[in-house]
Write an enzyme that holds these catalytic residues in place. Structure first.
Site, PDB file in Angstrom:
ATOM      1  N   THR A 195      -0.396   1.242   7.217  1.00  0.00           N
ATOM      2  CA  THR A 195      -0.376   0.077   6.335  1.00  0.00           C
ATOM      3  C   THR A 195      -0.265  -1.189   7.166  1.00  0.00           C
ATOM      4  OG1 THR A 195       0.728  -1.014   4.495  1.00  0.00           O
ATOM      5  CG2 THR A 195       2.140   0.280   5.955  1.00  0.00           C
ATOM      6  N   GLY A 196      -0.981  -2.209   6.746  1.00  0.00           N
ATOM      7  CA  GLY A 196      -0.969  -3.459   7.497  1.00  0.00           C
ATOM      8  C   GLY A 196      -2.297  -4.161   7.314  1.00  0.00           C
ATOM      9  N   THR A 197      -2.564  -5.137   8.129  1.00  0.00           N
ATOM     10  CA  THR A 197      -3.816  -5.885   7.992  1.00  0.00           C
ATOM     11  C   THR A 197      -4.980  -5.031   8.488  1.00  0.00           C
ATOM     12  OG1 THR A 197      -2.560  -7.896   8.313  1.00  0.00           O
ATOM     13  CG2 THR A 197      -4.941  -8.073   8.541  1.00  0.00           C
ATOM     14  N   THR A 248       0.834  -1.204   0.000  1.00  0.00           N
ATOM     15  CA  THR A 248       0.000   0.000   0.000  1.00  0.00           C
ATOM     16  C   THR A 248       0.871   1.258   0.000  1.00  0.00           C
ATOM     17  OG1 THR A 248      -1.765  -1.130   1.127  1.00  0.00           O
ATOM     18  CG2 THR A 248      -1.591   1.219   1.584  1.00  0.00           C
ATOM     19  N   ARG A 284     -14.851  -7.008   0.483  1.00  0.00           N
ATOM     20  CA  ARG A 284     -14.067  -6.599   1.664  1.00  0.00           C
ATOM     21  C   ARG A 284     -13.451  -5.204   1.477  1.00  0.00           C
ATOM     22  NH1 ARG A 284      -8.525  -5.002   2.803  1.00  0.00           N
ATOM     23  NH2 ARG A 284      -8.005  -5.699   4.894  1.00  0.00           N
ATOM     24  N   GLY A 329     -10.774  -2.540   3.492  1.00  0.00           N
ATOM     25  CA  GLY A 329      -9.808  -2.471   4.585  1.00  0.00           C
ATOM     26  C   GLY A 329      -9.816  -1.121   5.269  1.00  0.00           C
TER      27      GLY A 329
HETATM   28  N1  ASP Z   1      -4.125  -1.819   4.982  1.00  0.00           N
HETATM   29  C1  ASP Z   1      -4.437  -2.401   3.707  1.00  0.00           C
HETATM   30  C2  ASP Z   1      -5.737  -3.152   3.807  1.00  0.00           C
HETATM   31  O1  ASP Z   1      -5.937  -3.870   4.769  1.00  0.00           O
HETATM   32  C3  ASP Z   1      -3.378  -3.319   3.200  1.00  0.00           C
HETATM   33  C4  ASP Z   1      -1.974  -2.804   3.281  1.00  0.00           C
HETATM   34  O2  ASP Z   1      -1.693  -1.826   3.964  1.00  0.00           O
HETATM   35  O3  ASP Z   1      -1.115  -3.372   2.619  1.00  0.00           O
HETATM   36  O4  ASP Z   1      -6.519  -3.087   2.898  1.00  0.00           O
END
Ligand code: ASP
Length: 354
Positions: free
Chosen positions: A270-272, A220, A248, A250
């Protein structure tokens, strides 16, 4: 012990706060910039040299673009949009071209932007065929009465705004396709047909495939910029997570989770995303500064290294606080870069850099 009356203690505290605000004002750089290109399991030695240098130069180029604009007096909003457009156009990043695929073989983008001075924000979720989702998020903020648009409605707003639409095959990259195919197979789902217009299958470089697997779903793009007028803007753009299902969405388009800018604090995460949404990560970092009086690094570390980690969440943030670029991540790496007026550019990937 001599007890000072409460009122004089309050006055003393207030004048201390005013003095420290004045100090921050004096020491704040004329402009500042920080960006990320995703966080994840990115370990030194795991990445081949060509892949590492491609990422470093892409981060450095995006940083240089933003720095030259800020140096010339461009507004933070234009800088964030231009830098994120550059990341969206670069197939290395999970944003725009190079975004990850859904489990049914589509690309659905999420993006958001927020301005600190008036808390104005715009976001889009699950949009298809818009070349620059970040520009659509900006248009939502500037040209609609809403904050967040999704799906087909957001796409028709993009048409109304005259934003560039592009066939979905433009976003296609082999390595992201293969990553999705592996993921759906692992989930026991049917592998979707290759999209119309996608190029013939090509071998993916081994180094890049390994990297891809380790990087998982990250990549991201996010930017926080402070301009010469004192305006600060944060923005984030993503394809989301590999093989995402059921529409979905995010954290990246969720204001307060993936992006936040208010007062002297601006964050892009950025992350899950599921964890970042539940913890309102971006706003939480800024709230710790504003309400608990923490410094920026402590606030970011507490949220990312303690609170997020305790929930099982992985990822990180980049931020500006009082014009100082900061970051915190609980993964082994984060693609990141920063620069302030009169300073040298900094580009880093691994934990022990920068
Ligand atoms: N945060 C983003 C999401 O969950 C993914 C990412 O940051 O790579 O959609």
């Amino acid at each position: 012990m001599i007890r000072r009356p409460v009122t004089s203690a309050l006055i003393a505290a207030a004048s201390l706060a005013a003095a420290s605000a004045a100090h921050a004002e004096e020491t704040r750089p004329a402009w500042a910039l920080v960006l990320h290109g995703g966080a994840g399991v990115i370990e030194r030695g795991d990445m081949d040299e060509a892949t590492e240098s491609a990422y470093r130069s892409a981060l450095g180029d995006a940083l240089a673009l933003g720095a030259s604009m800020l140096e010339a007096g461009a507004p933070a909003m234009d800088v964030v949009e231009a830098m994120i457009q550059a990341l969206e156009d670069d197939p290395l990043f999970n944003a725009g071209r190079g975004a990850v695929f859904t489990s049914d073989g589509r690309i659905e983008h999420d993006a958001s932007v927020m301005r600190a001075s008036d808390l104005q924000a715009g976001a889009v979720a699950g949009v298809r065929g818009v070349r620059h989702p970040i520009s659509l998020a900006r248009a939502v903020m500037e040209d609609s009465p809403h904050v967040m648009l999704q799906g087909a409605g957001a796409e028709s707003f993009a048409d109304d705004q005259g934003l560039e639409r592009i066939e979905e095959s433009y976003f296609f990259t082999e390595r992201r396709w293969q990553a999705m195919v592996r993921q759906v197979a692992a989930l026991g789902l049917p592998v979707p047909p290759r999209p119309d217009g996608a190029p013939e299958p090509e071998p993916v470089r081994e180094g890049s495939r390994q990297q891809m697997e380790r990087e998982h779903r990250f990549g991201t793009g996010g930017v926080v910029a402070l301009d010469r007028s004192g305006e600060m803007v944060a923005g984030t753009s993503t394809g989301g997570t590999t093989a995402k299902r059921w529409g979905r969405v995010g954290d990246s388009p969720v204001i307060g989770a993936g992006t936040y800018a208010g007062g002297d604090c601006g964050v892009s995460a950025t992350g899950t995303g599921e964890y970042f949404i539940r913890l309102s990560v971006a706003a939480r970092v800024c709230a710790r500064i504003e309400l608990a009086g923490e410094d920026g690094q402590t606030a970011a570390d507490t949220v990312i290294q303690d609170e997020l980690l305790a929930m099982g969440g992985d990822g990180g943030v980049v931020m500006l606080h009082d014009g100082a670029p900061l970051w915190s991540f609980n993964t082994s790496g984060m693609y990141r870069a920063a620069q302030v007026a009169g300073g040298e550019p900094m580009v880093a990937i691994f934990e022990d850099e920068g």
